[in-house]
Scaffold this active site. Structure first.
Site, PDB file in Angstrom:
ATOM      1  CE  LYS A  68      -7.683  21.541  -2.415  1.00 50.92           C
ATOM      2  NZ  LYS A  68      -7.261  20.160  -2.626  1.00 50.92           N
ATOM      3  CD  GLU A  80     -24.117  12.601   1.543  1.00 48.08           C
ATOM      4  OE1 GLU A  80     -24.990  13.489   1.508  1.00 48.08           O
ATOM      5  OE2 GLU A  80     -23.579  12.206   2.593  1.00 48.08           O
ATOM      6  CG  ASP A 104      -8.182  16.404  -4.338  1.00 50.56           C
ATOM      7  OD1 ASP A 104      -7.832  16.627  -5.515  1.00 50.56           O
ATOM      8  OD2 ASP A 104      -8.127  17.263  -3.443  1.00 50.56           O
ATOM      9  CB  ALA A 129      -2.802  13.258   9.650  1.00 47.09           C
ATOM     10  CG  ASN A 152       0.834  13.235  10.506  1.00 44.61           C
ATOM     11  OD1 ASN A 152       1.413  13.441   9.441  1.00 44.61           O
ATOM     12  ND2 ASN A 152       0.381  14.225  11.264  1.00 44.61           N
TER      13      ASN A 152
END
Ligand code: NDP
Length: 271
Positions: A68, A80, A104, A129, A152
């Protein structure tokens, strides 16, 4: 008859991906002639592989782990939301430009909405996180929850995300999962990979209650271990992430084909 549209998902590993099945169902219900493959691409080969795929006629790609960030760096035009989240899961070509978006977060919000969960004024706790937490936060913020707390295992990563996404009128809070929460969450979203890694997870002792709705980004044929734990602690309204997976795929499909596919796909048929 329209020309065949060639699409694919790339990642490493990629065998487990449900995307080819989902997009095949979308294509059938939309009456479109589409091929959608799962192609393994190693991180070191990202640029040459993606350039090769677009040059050979692929019109759209989904990008999954661990690529990604490479996709984010490769694209010429970022949406954006991609810019805000630093995340990309959808690529397509417009002229000579490679465009990118992340679906997502919008996929999650659509799935929550379809379950009659409106985020407005909710106290939301995000567990984890990592990449998926980062990808969904801008979409969650748009819905104006009353607060977002990021919990987290590694506190510094929660702190980093909270700092990155805090707005003047909505300061995100960061906490460690080893401490009790100082809020009563209306919605807990689990974005950790503990479940898929088959690992135990420390949780704040007071995270679940009867009034807490639980959403686990992970999914499996049986109930996920996180949902089992939530139910054992009294939370009865629990959902896994299969709906988000379908909705984020539908948004990619719409970007590539301009068709809104039917998303009423049966979970059992997929898994
Ligand atoms: P990352 O690797 O980027 O982040 C993983 C997070 O999980 C980190 O915060 C990590 O904490 C935490 N974690 C891992 N193991 C444990 C553990 N044993 N105990 C506590 N915390 C743990 O992963 P992603 O965010 O990209 O993905 C997470 C999950 O979300 C995956 O299972 C993926 O399948 C799912 N997902 C589902 C989607 C859907 O459409 N339904 C879409 C995207 C993702 P630390 O920082 O301390 O290491």
């Amino acid at each position: 008859m329209t020309a065949l549209k060639k699409l694919a998902v790339i990642g490493d590993p990629i065998d487990h991906s449900l995307s080819p099945k989902i997009h095949k169902l979308f294509a059938e219900s939309s009456g479109l002639d589409i091929s959608y493959e799962a192609i393994q691409v190693e991180k070191k080969d990202f640029v040459s592989a993606v350039t090769g795929l677009f040059d050979s006629g692929y019109e759209g790609l989904n990008v999954t782990l661990p690529l990604k960030e490479d996709a984010f760096n490769y694209a010429n035009e970022l949406s954006e939301e991609s810019k805000l989240s630093g995340s990309v899961n959808t690529l397509w070509k417009e002229g000579s430009f490679i465009c990118a978006d992340t679906t997502d977060g919008r996929g999650l919000v659509k799935d929550l909405t379809s379950k009659n969960i409106s985020l407005s004024n909710l106290e939301v706790v995000i567990l984890g996180a990592g990449g998926s937490a980062r990808a969904i936060i801008p979409s969650l913020l748009k819905e104006k929850p009353s607060s977002i707390t990021i919990a987290n295992r590694t506190f510094s990563k929660a702190e980093e995300l909270a700092k990155k996404f805090s707005l003047p009128d909505n300061q995100l809070k960061a906490v460690s999962t080893s401490q009790p929460l100082d809020c009563s969450p209306d919605l807990v979203i689990n974005t950790t990979s503990a479940g898929v890694l088959n690992q135990e997870m420390d949780l704040p002792s007071n995270i679940f209650s009867q009034d807490t709705c639980v959403y686990d980004l992970s999914y499996s044929r049986e109930e996920t271990s996180f949902i089992m734990r939530a139910k054992n602690s009294g939370s009865n309204v629990c959902y896994d992430g299969i709906g988000m997976l379908i909705q984020q795929a539908a948004l990619s499909f719409e970007i590539w084909t301009k068709h809104k596919p039917k998303t009423d796909i049966n979970k059992a048929a997929l898994l």
